[in-house]
Scaffold this motif. Structure first.
Motif, mmCIF file in Angstrom:
data_model
loop_
_atom_site.group_PDB
_atom_site.id
_atom_site.type_symbol
_atom_site.label_atom_id
_atom_site.label_comp_id
_atom_site.label_asym_id
_atom_site.label_seq_id
_atom_site.Cartn_x
_atom_site.Cartn_y
_atom_site.Cartn_z
ATOM 1 N N ARG A 347 -1.061 13.366 -9.452
ATOM 2 C CA ARG A 347 -0.419 12.259 -9.619
ATOM 3 C C ARG A 347 -1.362 10.959 -9.743
ATOM 4 N N ASP A 348 -1.059 10.013 -10.556
ATOM 5 C CA ASP A 348 -1.713 8.767 -10.590
ATOM 6 C C ASP A 348 -1.180 7.748 -9.606
ATOM 7 N N ARG A 349 0.286 7.822 -9.412
ATOM 8 C CA ARG A 349 1.046 6.726 -8.621
ATOM 9 C C ARG A 349 1.007 7.271 -7.207
ATOM 10 N N GLN A 350 0.514 6.435 -6.383
ATOM 11 C CA GLN A 350 0.418 6.679 -5.021
ATOM 12 C C GLN A 350 2.074 6.614 -4.355
ATOM 13 N N ALA A 351 2.260 7.782 -3.493
ATOM 14 C CA ALA A 351 3.477 7.874 -2.950
ATOM 15 C C ALA A 351 3.797 6.976 -1.773
ATOM 16 N N LEU A 352 2.551 6.572 -1.032
ATOM 17 C CA LEU A 352 2.678 5.886 0.108
ATOM 18 C C LEU A 352 1.428 4.782 -0.152
ATOM 19 N N MET A 353 1.721 3.574 0.216
ATOM 20 C CA MET A 353 0.496 2.482 0.131
ATOM 21 C C MET A 353 0.616 1.508 1.355
ATOM 22 N N ASP A 354 -0.380 1.799 2.256
ATOM 23 C CA ASP A 354 -0.372 0.738 3.421
ATOM 24 C C ASP A 354 0.739 0.874 4.319
ATOM 25 N N VAL A 355 1.415 2.101 4.605
ATOM 26 C CA VAL A 355 2.545 1.985 5.325
ATOM 27 C C VAL A 355 2.394 2.028 6.763
ATOM 28 N N SER A 356 2.994 0.922 7.546
ATOM 29 C CA SER A 356 2.662 0.975 9.068
ATOM 30 C C SER A 356 4.021 0.581 9.768
ATOM 31 N N GLY A 384 2.594 17.564 8.842
ATOM 32 C CA GLY A 384 1.189 18.199 8.802
ATOM 33 C C GLY A 384 1.335 19.006 7.483
ATOM 34 N N PHE A 385 2.233 18.702 6.698
ATOM 35 C CA PHE A 385 2.049 19.454 5.513
ATOM 36 C C PHE A 385 1.217 18.777 4.600
ATOM 37 N N ALA A 386 0.597 17.493 4.908
ATOM 38 C CA ALA A 386 -0.482 16.759 4.168
ATOM 39 C C ALA A 386 -0.963 15.817 5.075
ATOM 40 N N ALA A 387 -2.127 15.509 4.644
ATOM 41 C CA ALA A 387 -3.041 14.545 5.486
ATOM 42 C C ALA A 387 -3.002 13.157 4.902
ATOM 43 N N PRO A 388 -3.181 11.919 5.368
ATOM 44 C CA PRO A 388 -3.189 10.657 4.975
ATOM 45 C C PRO A 388 -4.453 10.483 4.216
ATOM 46 N N ALA A 389 -4.370 9.974 3.125
ATOM 47 C CA ALA A 389 -5.806 9.739 2.264
ATOM 48 C C ALA A 389 -6.419 8.538 2.934
ATOM 49 N N ARG A 390 -5.729 7.749 3.208
ATOM 50 C CA ARG A 390 -6.199 6.516 4.089
ATOM 51 C C ARG A 390 -5.291 6.330 5.294
ATOM 52 N N GLY A 391 -5.964 5.525 6.279
ATOM 53 C CA GLY A 391 -4.901 5.205 7.435
ATOM 54 C C GLY A 391 -4.647 6.364 8.331
ATOM 55 N N ALA A 392 -3.839 6.166 9.373
ATOM 56 C CA ALA A 392 -3.826 7.167 10.342
ATOM 57 C C ALA A 392 -2.417 7.182 10.863
ATOM 58 N N VAL A 393 -2.095 8.842 11.301
ATOM 59 C CA VAL A 393 -0.763 8.827 11.885
ATOM 60 C C VAL A 393 -1.182 9.425 13.464
ATOM 61 N N ARG A 394 -0.491 8.292 14.166
ATOM 62 C CA ARG A 394 -1.016 8.708 15.555
ATOM 63 C C ARG A 394 0.179 8.991 16.468
ATOM 64 N N VAL A 395 -0.120 10.036 17.353
ATOM 65 C CA VAL A 395 0.891 10.226 18.287
ATOM 66 C C VAL A 395 0.477 10.122 19.869
ATOM 67 N N ASN A 396 1.221 9.516 20.678
ATOM 68 C CA ASN A 396 1.047 9.071 22.000
ATOM 69 C C ASN A 396 -0.500 8.405 21.984
ATOM 70 N N GLY A 397 -0.893 7.706 21.009
ATOM 71 C CA GLY A 397 -2.171 7.095 20.661
ATOM 72 C C GLY A 397 -3.142 7.882 20.320
ATOM 73 N N GLN A 398 -3.088 9.283 20.068
ATOM 74 C CA GLN A 398 -4.103 10.098 19.444
ATOM 75 C C GLN A 398 -3.726 10.167 17.821
ATOM 76 N N ASP A 399 -4.912 10.087 17.205
ATOM 77 C CA ASP A 399 -4.809 10.601 15.559
ATOM 78 C C ASP A 399 -4.326 12.170 15.515
#
Length: 574
Positions: A347-356, A384-399
């Motif tokens: 797909r060309d269109r991003q599903a998420l963009m800079d979501v925080s 965990g079905f996919a990993a971010p292209a950019r940015g990070a998902v943190r759990v208790n401070g850990q990526d």
């Protein structure tokens, strides 16, 4: 017939391959020995007039060789079957593991019916390649070489005829095989399409009935079946043509050898014993080629299925969403998305963009927005079905990429809008592979407001449900899913609107179970009906893959932004 993937799989079972090669050589030696002993017996009885006593050792030798040939044949079939079983087991395990690694995001485009057919009939078709074609190939390599080595010193002309005519059979097999391979590939594609479409029809039968389209779908299935019949008959026609050609070539070749040997016998160029020995060996020389041709088409079907299997295995697994570090301890679970962007493959269109946004420990965060806003994508990233292209998902401070998968998922329970009920007992569905006691299962069901309806089932917690068992209503399935979450005692709950489409009484029971479950736990609530988010500690509004606004209900309503418009639209249609 060559398929690199299948040959590589076979080479992994080096012991069985070595046994097959050795058995092939032994089969060739036994064939030569049997022909030699039988020729000596006939020569001794009819030309030299020897008695039984003088020929006793030859008779015993012939019996021993015949027993040995039977034993070698048994060894070849047994080793071939074990080789096929080992390869199928390993491939099936790897394919299932690979599909699980691809996950619903990257592997979700595959049709369930086709995959089921591939893992079942597709894998079983490999049996023909490893249990019959490959063992026969070993015999076909060994026996003719041994026969030629024995015949050449006795009659060079007969050996030249064998050597000249033998390549004609593989050449003919290759020419017909290319044509057959295309038909086998087409046949497999039709069968896969038929399996996938048939499962789709079964899953959507209610909808088809409501719209009066069931008869039309039956006609489509019939068309697929007719196409499958035509391609199958085409394969069979080629198989018969191949057999006829091989038999004809073998018969003509044996006749040429027989004429040459007969002429030499007439003009005293060779003795009867040697001539009869060569005549006995000629059919043994061509027999492996004929048998290989018979197994060729079964092997071609395996190659057609293998193409699809190895195509799936070749699909790249997405970047790992997990690592190996233990999850950092804390008071509950805190989840943070930091400038996360993601785009689905193809797909060309991003599903998420800079979501925080942040989900604090022990708090309830609601994720709202129109269809296609990115709510499901957020869930896929958290699970965990996919990993971010950019940015990070943190759990208790850990990526999350650095956290051990088992550690993280042990703390997560996901309750989807339409939970899947597996074939098995009610207790098995609640345990989901766990080993807890029956008392723990009952306690989880009671907390989820499910114990009452489970007790009314024919066999209570031992009642079979799911495929082949008792069908549950939507509310009952939801309460089973909530009981699963209670059973896991996870600290982080992902809740996809679990009360939509339920009657008021059932919705009340489900909500009671949910309120009990979410108490004191971190929760992300995917909201489709805004009445479920009014009491959330934080509301995150997504639109076109971006965070439009976030805050509590009262704060967002007065802003008159996206959320306010959603509330207005909901109240206007409520």
């Amino acid at each position: 017939m060559f398929h690199r993937g299948l040959w590589n799989e076979g080479k992994k079972q080096s012991r069985q391959l070595a046994l097959l090669a050795g058995a092939g050589v032994a089969a060739g030696g036994a064939a030569v020995a049997q022909a030699y002993v039988f020729a000596r017996l006939v020569d001794g009885v009819f030309l030299k007039s020897l008695g039984v006593g003088q020929l006793r050792h030859w008779i015993y030798g012939l019996i021993a060789i015949m027993v040995a040939r039977a034993a070698i044949t048994w060894i070849i079939e047994t080793v071939g079957s074990r080789l096929a079983l080992a390869v199928k087991t390993d491939l099936r395990r790897r394919l299932l593991t690979h599909l699980a690694a691809l996950g619903p995001v990257h592997g979700g485009a595959e049709r369930t019916g086709e995959l089921a057919n591939l893992l079942g009939e597709g894998m079983e078709s490999l049996d023909a390649f490893f249990a019959r074609y490959l063992p026969q190939l070993a015999v076909t390599v060994a026996v003719p070489l041994l026969v030629l080595a024995v015949v050449a010193p006795i009659d060079g002309v007969a050996a030249i005829i064998m050597l000249a005519t033998a390549p004609l059979i593989p050449i003919m097999m290759a020419l017909i095989g290319r044509w057959a391979g295309e038909l086998h590939q087409k046949r497999w594609q039709v069968l896969s399409s038929l399996s996938g479409h048939f499962l789709d029809v079964l899953k959507g039968l209610t909808t088809l009935k409501l719209f009066g389209r069931s008869r039309e779908q039956a006609d489509i299935i019939f068309a697929y079946s007719e196409e499958f019949r035509r391609t199958t008959m085409g394969v069979l026609r080629i198989a018969f043509l191949s057999s006829l050609t091989l038999e004809l070539l073998s018969t003509i070749s044996i006749a040429l050898v027989a004429v040459t040997v007969g002429l030499k016998l007439l003009y005293a160029g060779i003795g009867f014993g040697e001539a009869f020995f060569i005549l006995l060996l000629a059919p043994e020389f061509y027999l492996p080629f004929r048998l290989l041709g018979g197994h060729f088409h079964a092997g071609a079907a395996a190659v057609a299925a293998a193409g699809r299997i190895f195509d799936l295995l070749a699909q790249p697994v997405p970047e790992g969403a997990y690592g190996t570090l233990p999850l950092a301890a804390g008071k509950g679970i805190t989840v943070e998305l930091s400038a996360v962007s993601f785009c689905y493959p193809g797909r060309d269109r991003q599903a998420l963009m800079d979501v925080s946004f942040t989900i604090p420990a022990g708090k309830r965060v609601a994720l709202v927005g129109p269809s296609g806003a990115g709510k499901t994508t957020v869930v896929n990233l958290l699970l965990g079905f996919a990993a971010p292209a950019r940015g990070a998902v943190r759990v208790n401070g850990q990526d999350i990429k650095s956290v051990c998968r088992e550690d993280w998922l042990r703390n997560v329970s996901y309750i989807p809008q339409f939970p899947h009920i597996f074939a098995g007992t009610v207790a098995d569905n609640i345990r989901q592979g766990g080993r807890g006691s029956q008392a723990k299962v009952v306690a989880a069901a009671e907390a989820a407001e499910a114990h009452a309806f489970i007790s009314r089932l024919p066999r209570g917690y031992d009642t079979l449900i799911g495929e082949g068992g008792l069908a549950l209503s939507g509310g009952e399935a939801q309460r089973i899913a909530i009981a699963r979450a209670f059973y896991r005692q996870a600290a982080f709950i992902i809740l996809d609107e679990a009360t939509s489409g339920l009657d008021p009484r059932t919705e009340k029971a489900v909500r009671t179970g949910l309120d009990r479950l979410l108490a004191g736990r971190t929760a992300l609530i995917i909201a489709h009906r805004l009445t479920t988010v009014y009491s959330a500690d934080l509301i995150v509004v997504l639109t076109e893959g971006m965070v439009a606004e976030q805050g509590r209900h009262e704060e967002l309503v007065v802003k008159e932004g996206v959320y306010s418009r959603l509330v207005g639209a909901y109240r206007g249609t409520a």
